[in-house]
Design an enzyme around this catalytic site. Structure first.
Site, PDB file in Angstrom:
ATOM      1  N   LYS A  61      16.175   0.224   7.002  1.00 24.82           N
ATOM      2  CA  LYS A  61      15.954  -1.058   6.337  1.00 24.82           C
ATOM      3  C   LYS A  61      17.176  -1.431   5.518  1.00 24.82           C
ATOM      4  O   LYS A  61      17.592  -0.683   4.632  1.00 24.82           O
ATOM      5  CB  LYS A  61      14.712  -0.970   5.442  1.00 24.82           C
ATOM      6  CG  LYS A  61      14.253  -2.295   4.871  1.00 24.82           C
ATOM      7  CD  LYS A  61      12.890  -2.142   4.230  1.00 24.82           C
ATOM      8  CE  LYS A  61      12.306  -3.485   3.816  1.00 24.82           C
ATOM      9  NZ  LYS A  61      10.920  -3.362   3.332  1.00 24.82           N
ATOM     10  N   SER A  63      16.466  -0.770  -1.470  1.00 18.08           N
ATOM     11  CA  SER A  63      15.776  -1.262  -2.658  1.00 18.08           C
ATOM     12  C   SER A  63      16.775  -1.392  -3.804  1.00 18.08           C
ATOM     13  O   SER A  63      17.591  -0.497  -4.028  1.00 18.08           O
ATOM     14  CB  SER A  63      14.657  -0.294  -3.062  1.00 18.08           C
ATOM     15  OG  SER A  63      14.158  -0.638  -4.346  1.00 18.08           O
ATOM     16  N   GLY A  81      10.374   0.478  -8.714  1.00 13.70           N
ATOM     17  CA  GLY A  81      11.075   1.742  -8.816  1.00 13.70           C
ATOM     18  C   GLY A  81      10.429   2.889  -8.064  1.00 13.70           C
ATOM     19  O   GLY A  81      10.409   4.032  -8.547  1.00 13.70           O
ATOM     20  N   PHE A  82       9.909   2.616  -6.856  1.00 10.78           N
ATOM     21  CA  PHE A  82       9.335   3.670  -6.009  1.00 10.78           C
ATOM     22  C   PHE A  82       8.232   4.445  -6.736  1.00 10.78           C
ATOM     23  O   PHE A  82       8.183   5.683  -6.682  1.00 10.78           O
ATOM     24  CB  PHE A  82      10.411   4.645  -5.538  1.00 10.78           C
ATOM     25  CG  PHE A  82      11.354   4.109  -4.497  1.00 10.78           C
ATOM     26  CD1 PHE A  82      11.192   2.848  -3.944  1.00 10.78           C
ATOM     27  CD2 PHE A  82      12.437   4.873  -4.072  1.00 10.78           C
ATOM     28  CE1 PHE A  82      12.076   2.370  -2.983  1.00 10.78           C
ATOM     29  CE2 PHE A  82      13.324   4.406  -3.111  1.00 10.78           C
ATOM     30  CZ  PHE A  82      13.146   3.150  -2.568  1.00 10.78           C
ATOM     31  N   THR A  85      16.142   1.388  -7.547  1.00 18.79           N
ATOM     32  CA  THR A  85      16.502   2.782  -7.806  1.00 18.79           C
ATOM     33  C   THR A  85      18.010   2.832  -7.978  1.00 18.79           C
ATOM     34  O   THR A  85      18.743   2.478  -7.044  1.00 18.79           O
ATOM     35  CB  THR A  85      16.065   3.690  -6.647  1.00 18.79           C
ATOM     36  OG1 THR A  85      14.636   3.688  -6.559  1.00 18.79           O
ATOM     37  CG2 THR A  85      16.543   5.119  -6.862  1.00 18.79           C
ATOM     38  N   ASP A 116       0.863  -1.189   0.000  1.00 16.63           N
ATOM     39  CA  ASP A 116       0.000   0.000   0.000  1.00 16.63           C
ATOM     40  C   ASP A 116       0.894   1.232   0.000  1.00 16.63           C
ATOM     41  O   ASP A 116       1.050   1.919   1.002  1.00 16.63           O
ATOM     42  CB  ASP A 116      -0.916  -0.009   1.227  1.00 16.63           C
ATOM     43  CG  ASP A 116      -2.014   1.048   1.147  1.00 16.63           C
ATOM     44  OD1 ASP A 116      -2.091   1.755   0.122  1.00 16.63           O
ATOM     45  OD2 ASP A 116      -2.786   1.178   2.109  1.00 16.63           O
ATOM     46  N   LYS A 117       1.464   1.531  -1.152  1.00 15.95           N
ATOM     47  CA  LYS A 117       2.439   2.613  -1.258  1.00 15.95           C
ATOM     48  C   LYS A 117       1.856   3.967  -0.891  1.00 15.95           C
ATOM     49  O   LYS A 117       2.526   4.815  -0.305  1.00 15.95           O
ATOM     50  CB  LYS A 117       3.011   2.673  -2.677  1.00 15.95           C
ATOM     51  CG  LYS A 117       3.889   1.486  -3.057  1.00 15.95           C
ATOM     52  CD  LYS A 117       4.321   1.584  -4.517  1.00 15.95           C
ATOM     53  CE  LYS A 117       5.195   0.407  -4.923  1.00 15.95           C
ATOM     54  NZ  LYS A 117       6.524   0.446  -4.295  1.00 15.95           N
ATOM     55  N   ASN A 145      14.607   3.877   3.739  1.00 15.38           N
ATOM     56  CA  ASN A 145      14.842   2.815   2.762  1.00 15.38           C
ATOM     57  C   ASN A 145      16.060   3.164   1.916  1.00 15.38           C
ATOM     58  O   ASN A 145      16.003   4.044   1.060  1.00 15.38           O
ATOM     59  CB  ASN A 145      13.603   2.637   1.877  1.00 15.38           C
ATOM     60  CG  ASN A 145      13.694   1.407   0.987  1.00 15.38           C
ATOM     61  OD1 ASN A 145      14.746   0.789   0.872  1.00 15.38           O
ATOM     62  ND2 ASN A 145      12.593   1.060   0.347  1.00 15.38           N
ATOM     63  N   TYR A 162       4.549  -9.632   3.266  1.00 19.12           N
ATOM     64  CA  TYR A 162       4.037  -9.041   2.029  1.00 19.12           C
ATOM     65  C   TYR A 162       3.732 -10.159   1.042  1.00 19.12           C
ATOM     66  O   TYR A 162       2.576 -10.477   0.770  1.00 19.12           O
ATOM     67  CB  TYR A 162       5.042  -8.044   1.450  1.00 19.12           C
ATOM     68  CG  TYR A 162       4.656  -7.399   0.128  1.00 19.12           C
ATOM     69  CD1 TYR A 162       3.633  -7.888  -0.670  1.00 19.12           C
ATOM     70  CD2 TYR A 162       5.318  -6.282  -0.332  1.00 19.12           C
ATOM     71  CE1 TYR A 162       3.280  -7.298  -1.878  1.00 19.12           C
ATOM     72  CE2 TYR A 162       4.978  -5.668  -1.538  1.00 19.12           C
ATOM     73  CZ  TYR A 162       3.967  -6.189  -2.305  1.00 19.12           C
ATOM     74  OH  TYR A 162       3.627  -5.614  -3.501  1.00 19.12           O
ATOM     75  N   SER A 163       4.778 -10.817   0.531  1.00 20.52           N
ATOM     76  CA  SER A 163       4.586 -11.818  -0.517  1.00 20.52           C
ATOM     77  C   SER A 163       3.655 -12.943  -0.076  1.00 20.52           C
ATOM     78  O   SER A 163       2.824 -13.418  -0.863  1.00 20.52           O
ATOM     79  CB  SER A 163       5.938 -12.402  -0.952  1.00 20.52           C
ATOM     80  OG  SER A 163       6.773 -11.392  -1.482  1.00 20.52           O
ATOM     81  N   ASN A 181      10.083  -7.932  -8.177  1.00 23.69           N
ATOM     82  CA  ASN A 181       9.570  -6.626  -8.583  1.00 23.69           C
ATOM     83  C   ASN A 181      10.719  -5.692  -8.930  1.00 23.69           C
ATOM     84  O   ASN A 181      11.800  -5.772  -8.347  1.00 23.69           O
ATOM     85  CB  ASN A 181       8.683  -6.022  -7.484  1.00 23.69           C
ATOM     86  CG  ASN A 181       9.455  -5.158  -6.512  1.00 23.69           C
ATOM     87  OD1 ASN A 181       9.701  -3.974  -6.765  1.00 23.69           O
ATOM     88  ND2 ASN A 181       9.855  -5.745  -5.380  1.00 23.69           N
ATOM     89  N   ARG A 182      10.453  -4.821  -9.868  1.00 31.49           N
ATOM     90  CA  ARG A 182      11.350  -3.718 -10.188  1.00 31.49           C
ATOM     91  C   ARG A 182      10.505  -2.448 -10.345  1.00 31.49           C
ATOM     92  O   ARG A 182      10.590  -1.730 -11.339  1.00 31.49           O
ATOM     93  CB  ARG A 182      12.182  -4.018 -11.441  1.00 31.49           C
ATOM     94  CG  ARG A 182      11.412  -4.494 -12.671  1.00 31.49           C
ATOM     95  CD  ARG A 182      12.360  -4.590 -13.881  1.00 31.49           C
ATOM     96  NE  ARG A 182      11.669  -5.008 -15.091  1.00 31.49           N
ATOM     97  CZ  ARG A 182      11.624  -6.260 -15.544  1.00 31.49           C
ATOM     98  NH1 ARG A 182      12.240  -7.226 -14.871  1.00 31.49           N
ATOM     99  NH2 ARG A 182      10.983  -6.548 -16.666  1.00 31.49           N
TER     100      ARG A 182
END
Length: 362
Positions: free
Chosen positions: A224, A181, A119-120, A184, A70-71, A178, A324-325, A116-117
């Site tokens: 993180k 990731s 990218g924020f 980015t 939930d970005k 973060n 999450y997954s 996933n990629r």
């Protein structure tokens, strides 16, 4: 119902299309009067065995929702209704950005994993602030995961993180920095000890700047880290987090490793999450616990599908855990199942409270 009906239907769709469809349904459910609060009475733990007070905040369960699902904070009430003890929204950047080109989210069913990629991709800090400010009573603490915009060079990254704090200070129950990731360019370079120490000090300075202007308790700052750091670099990064004064660690993020995967989508670039991280992330939680010696709480993330998975991370040193997954593969009943299962495991081992189990295997 999820496994027999909804999951097969959703898995016929493109992974990101299914994600948006599900999130839209949860957004609509969040607006239903009284439903989230009523549902939470059933899904959240009722006793005191799983409850904790950390950073002056109450957590009814150690099980939280990891960032990325939930970005933009559109479905906080609905996720709270599932029984989570806390919710992490984001990653959010100061300015809205579309993220990387599609396709950028891939399922690996035979490996119970995702790549996933993204990218924020997010609507920006001000949009998230508006949503969180409109929530009213929250079902659980809401953490905000902050990052830098893709176009911001690393030399100026600290300003983006400070802008994230400034925009969201009054609506965040915690901030998650973060720097791990893989999607980015150059972001993970910020995990280097010297750069990380400097960045955290900047973030903490902005938190303090906002604190003295308000009467609100300062939200804790957690960092993180990635699971792909060399052991010596992991040690240096953890020490940098402690020396800079951050109040917690999240271990870990997605991985670039593809060891042991069987699904054809293993060839896709991006960060891998899910079952393949179960053992690795637990090992890193244990290493972090040994390095920190309990000085700051640790959040364990990666491959938690069962109560036993969550319990292993807690025994390795995690005060809290995130999923999450597994939610994609197991469905919305997962948080309540984890809560019930953790309570049973504590009882089996003769423990009255979850904190009694934290770090016993470290």
């Amino acid at each position: 119902m999820y496994r027999r009906v909804l999951k097969p239907a959703l898995f016929r769709l493109d992974a990101e299309d299914a994600h948006h469809l599900t999130l839209r349904a949860l957004e609509l459910a969040s607006a239903a009067p009284a439903w989230p609060a009523l549902a939470r009475r059933v899904t959240a733990p009722q006793g005191a065995a799983l409850s904790q007070t950390l950073w002056g905040q109450s957590y009814a369960s150690p099980v939280g929702l990891a960032a990325g699902l939930d970005k933009n904070g559109v479905a906080v009430p609905a996720f709270g209704a599932l029984g989570f003890g806390f919710l992490e929204v984001g990653t959010v950047t100061p300015l809205a950005q579309p993220g990387n080109d599609r396709p950028r989210l891939f399922r690996l069913p035979s490996d119970e994993a995702l790549i996933n990629r993204m990218g924020f991709n997010n609507a920006g800090g001000h949009a998230l602030h508006a949503r969180l400010a409109a929530l009213g009573d929250r079902p659980a603490p809401v953490w905000v995961n902050i990052g830098k915009n893709k176009t911001t060079p690393n030399e100026e990254a600290a300003q983006d993180y400070r802008r994230g704090v400034a925009a969201l200070y009054d609506v965040a129950d915690a901030f998650v920095v973060n720097v791990s990731s893989p999607n980015t360019p150059g972001l993970r370079a910020l995990q280097a000890a010297e750069d990380l120490h400097r960045l955290i000090r900047e973030v903490l300075a902005e938190v303090e700047r906002r604190r003295v202007r308000t009467t609100r308790r300062a939200p804790p700052v957690l960092v993180k880290l990635a699971p792909d750091l060399h052991p010596a670099d992991f040690t240096d990064s953890v020490n940098a987090v402690l020396e800079a004064g951050a109040q917690g660690l999240i271990v870990s993020n997605t991985t670039l490793s593809r060891d042991g995967l069987t699904h054809p989508n293993r060839q896709q670039s991006g960060g891998l999450s899910g079952r393949p991280l179960t053992t690795r992330s637990t090992e890193l939680v244990r290493a972090a616990r040994q390095l920190t010696r309990g000085r700051v709480p640790i959040v364990g993330v990666g491959g938690i599908f069962t109560p036993e998975d969550a319990y292993a991370k807690i025994r390795a040193g995690a005060d809290l855990v995130e999923v999450y997954s597994a939610l994609i593969y197991e469905g919305p009943g997962l948080p309540a199942r984890l809560n019930r299962g953790l309570a049973r495991l504590l009882e089996r081992d003769g423990l009255k409270h979850v904190q009694e189990a934290v770090g016993v295997d470290a």
